[in-house]
Design an enzyme around this catalytic site. Sequence first.
Site, mmCIF file in Angstrom:
data_model
loop_
_atom_site.group_PDB
_atom_site.id
_atom_site.type_symbol
_atom_site.label_atom_id
_atom_site.label_comp_id
_atom_site.label_asym_id
_atom_site.label_seq_id
_atom_site.Cartn_x
_atom_site.Cartn_y
_atom_site.Cartn_z
ATOM 1 N N GLY A 14 11.167 36.705 88.661
ATOM 2 C CA GLY A 14 12.189 35.870 87.744
ATOM 3 C C GLY A 14 12.979 34.865 88.124
ATOM 4 C CB ALA A 15 15.290 32.435 86.670
ATOM 5 C CB CYS A 130 26.694 34.181 85.416
ATOM 6 S SG CYS A 130 26.403 34.064 83.798
ATOM 7 C CG HIS A 250 27.368 29.387 82.602
ATOM 8 N ND1 HIS A 250 26.265 29.169 81.949
ATOM 9 C CD2 HIS A 250 27.044 30.853 82.731
ATOM 10 C CE1 HIS A 250 25.401 30.080 81.758
ATOM 11 N NE2 HIS A 250 26.027 31.282 82.140
ATOM 12 C CG ASN A 323 23.748 29.543 84.692
ATOM 13 O OD1 ASN A 323 23.739 28.281 84.908
ATOM 14 N ND2 ASN A 323 22.614 30.251 84.071
#
Length: 345
Positions: A14-15, A130, A250, A323
């Site tokens: 995943g990221a 985050c 963000h 984030n």
Amino acid sequence: MVKTYNVAIMGATGAVGQQMKDQLEKRKFPVKDIVFLSSSRSAGKEIRFNGKTFTVQEAKPESFEGIDIALFSAGGSVSEKFAPEAVKRGAIVIDNTSAFRMDKEVPLVVPEVNKSDLSLHKGIIANPNCSTIQMVCALQPLKEQFGMTKIVVSTYQAVSGAGIDAINELKAQSADFDNAKTADANMLPVKSAARHYPIAFNAIPQIDQFTDNGYTFEEMKMINETKKIMHDDSLAVAATCVRLPVVTGHSESVYVELKGAATVEQIKQAMVDAPGVELMDDPSNQVYPMPLMAAGLDEVFVGRIRQDLDNPNGFHLWVVSDNLVKGAALNSVQIAEALIDENII
């Protein structure tokens, strides 16, 4: 001789999992051996780490045998299933989901803010939301120096917080400006919601589902996590979380009320002195933080610092951070580093 550790990354494809791998490499974390874990769907993929190729394995309880530190970022249900299994086998779990954040037995840690809480762990340490991480990094120095009574935050959050499918949807929608209002939308504000809206050329004032009190779960995470991290249940916190058509980074508009008197210059100096924070505040030359410039960087950037016009103890700040980096992967790796520095592991 430097002690080394066996590390596992759960959710490696995943990221955030990829960012965790990158941060371990970048920061030269003392890895003895590493295991990359995922669901059966992603098992078999290959990952490069420190010049070697590793095959991603399907996560099973026995995958954590001999692991010292397990970094989790594969969804709350996965953490609930596998984190106790990892702890049972001797690993310390650093979990990037919301599964354990408000558990009284689990420390919720941002190393620059409450590193001492790590000593209270019972096998699991939670990585905060985050948006919470970047805000408390900026505000903790003010709380320590002047005291704090109230926080009101409005967030402007990137779509990467909703995953790769949300990023791809933003890209597809952005290519068709003329049909922006009717663009195909399946991901936001929440994939499981009954209705979906385009994010390109839009702002969606909903992140996660709504609770009975009218706040979303994302907003309640910020409220409750901030109080837990800062050890202050009396602190008044309100949040409004908005999704914007930004890929990474963000932004937050933060209003804070202090107990003691302070000046703008004192607030700026507190940001200069704060670990992990970089002051970027020169409005006369249009210098202020933006998500585009913060992408890929470690720091929490703070600017637009100004005193409230009606309350002398009120101040406004603009806070920006990546984030996926400080908001997730970096903070997790910093927790692992702090465990070593504090001789906890």
